[in-house]
Design a protein around this motif. Sequence first.
Motif, PDB file in Angstrom:
ATOM      1  N   VAL A 257       0.943  -1.158  -0.010  1.00  0.00           N
ATOM      2  CA  VAL A 257       0.042  -0.036  -0.030  1.00  0.00           C
ATOM      3  C   VAL A 257       0.896   1.218   0.043  1.00  0.00           C
ATOM      4  O   VAL A 257       1.929   1.082   0.549  1.00  0.00           O
ATOM      5  CB  VAL A 257      -1.086   0.066   1.098  1.00  0.00           C
ATOM      6  N   GLU A 261      -2.767   5.889   0.267  1.00  0.00           N
ATOM      7  CA  GLU A 261      -3.831   4.803  -0.135  1.00  0.00           C
ATOM      8  C   GLU A 261      -4.728   4.425   0.893  1.00  0.00           C
ATOM      9  O   GLU A 261      -4.006   4.250   2.037  1.00  0.00           O
ATOM     10  CB  GLU A 261      -3.335   3.907  -0.851  1.00  0.00           C
ATOM     11  N   THR A 263      -7.697   1.688   2.775  1.00  0.00           N
ATOM     12  CA  THR A 263      -8.264   0.098   2.571  1.00  0.00           C
ATOM     13  C   THR A 263      -9.837   0.056   3.116  1.00  0.00           C
ATOM     14  O   THR A 263     -10.093   0.835   4.046  1.00  0.00           O
ATOM     15  CB  THR A 263      -7.223  -0.803   3.474  1.00  0.00           C
ATOM     16  N   SER A 264     -10.384  -0.872   2.572  1.00  0.00           N
ATOM     17  CA  SER A 264     -11.599  -1.649   3.189  1.00  0.00           C
ATOM     18  C   SER A 264     -12.718  -0.530   2.932  1.00  0.00           C
ATOM     19  O   SER A 264     -12.390   0.655   2.271  1.00  0.00           O
ATOM     20  CB  SER A 264     -11.660  -1.827   4.748  1.00  0.00           C
ATOM     21  N   LEU A 277       0.005  -4.130   3.718  1.00  0.00           N
ATOM     22  CA  LEU A 277      -1.275  -4.713   4.455  1.00  0.00           C
ATOM     23  C   LEU A 277      -1.599  -6.224   4.680  1.00  0.00           C
ATOM     24  O   LEU A 277      -1.031  -6.865   3.481  1.00  0.00           O
ATOM     25  CB  LEU A 277      -2.798  -4.152   3.737  1.00  0.00           C
ATOM     26  N   VAL A 317      -8.326  -5.843   8.179  1.00  0.00           N
ATOM     27  CA  VAL A 317      -7.067  -5.703   7.488  1.00  0.00           C
ATOM     28  C   VAL A 317      -6.196  -4.956   8.796  1.00  0.00           C
ATOM     29  O   VAL A 317      -6.378  -4.494   9.570  1.00  0.00           O
ATOM     30  CB  VAL A 317      -7.122  -4.586   6.333  1.00  0.00           C
TER      31      VAL A 317
END
Length: 392
Positions: A257, A261, A263-264, A277, A317
């Motif tokens: 990552v 940026e 996530t999820s 990640l 994550v």
Amino acid sequence: MSGQKSGTNLLELRIDLDAVARNTRALKESVDPAQLMAVVKADAYNHGAVEVARTVLAAGADQLGVATLAEAHQLRDAGVTAPVLAWIWSPEQDVAAALDAGIDLAVISPEHARAVVDAGRPARVTVKVETGMHRSGVDEADWGKVFAMLRDAPQVTVTGLMSHLACGDVAGDAQNNLQASHFRAAIARARTLGLEVPVNHLTNSPGTLSRPDLRFEMVRPGAALYGLETVAGVPEDEHGLVPAMSWVGRITVVKPVAAGEGTSYGMTWRAPEDGYLAVVPAGYADGLPRAWQGRFGVTVRGRAYPQVGRVCMDQHVIFLGDNPDGVAPGDEAVIFGAGGVSATRLAEQVGTINYEVVSRPTGRTRRVFVGGAIDDAASVTAGEDGTAGGAR
Ligand SMILES: Cc1ncc(COP(=O)(O)O)c(C=O)c1O
């Protein structure tokens, strides 16, 4: 689905039956000459009721305690013959079937006493008396009526009285002494009315450990059997209990990552720097609450990594930073338990108690027993589909 071995599951609940046995033996020794009723309700706090029941009985527990009739029947159906007391039931249920199965019943109101008497068959009962918690138990105004009703039914044996401490986790709380004195008054009243009440019990785990003066003839711990410290304000290892449960996922994906940026779902977290990640296959459908987002870490190869972004239905994550240990797919990710944070520590992080943490794992989680005298063929799961308790 049963028969899987530890190591082949994506998400596993490891139950160390040796730890349960050790905790049981230690408790039994420390409370002697009081008897030990091992509380195995709620599927033994999600550790597997039948396997735990066999383990604690082999380690010296005298009796078992459960909440519901269904829990008691489950033990009887599995061939457990030791005394089992159930304290949450309703007179509309099949009381006769429970008594015929040799299940001891707690009488928690005059209506419950009437139901036991009217069942018209041999019954062993414990009267749960109200002493100040105001949850369930026969009110003082009804003590005389209930004691006399049970005394006058020749088929009914009253083994003793029980009550429950509201503040047992705080040894010095005045509420404990208040309840104990009401409890003693109830015992005296029962004896005055001609009931022998030989085996009385008041204390759960923390009360048992921190108030030896309140052990009466039996103690009724649950959490301590599973290695959970329950006395408020003491170190986790204060009483030398050994935690029995570990919740472990197997990392499915590791991916880079870039700084900025996310996530999820919702992009609620963005990487503070370039890094990696990892995805752990435990989500809210497996009992990992969505509301725990960002408040806990997961341990891989001995290092704790922060959980980041939304907890999803099936997965969550973690952020590995620059992945110093080379975490890879297939690695074990310890959500709590051996090799990671304790259930007690996790509870502190997410704002609950260790009782709730151990009750959580469910869904696709597979329960695996380690240690104990349970033979290999039966060593895998409590549920017929191999899932942990809450999924059934
Ligand atoms: C009536 C009763 N007795 C004993 C216990 C065991 O409590 P602990 O797990 O704190 O030992 C419980 C659990 O809530 C309970 O409801």
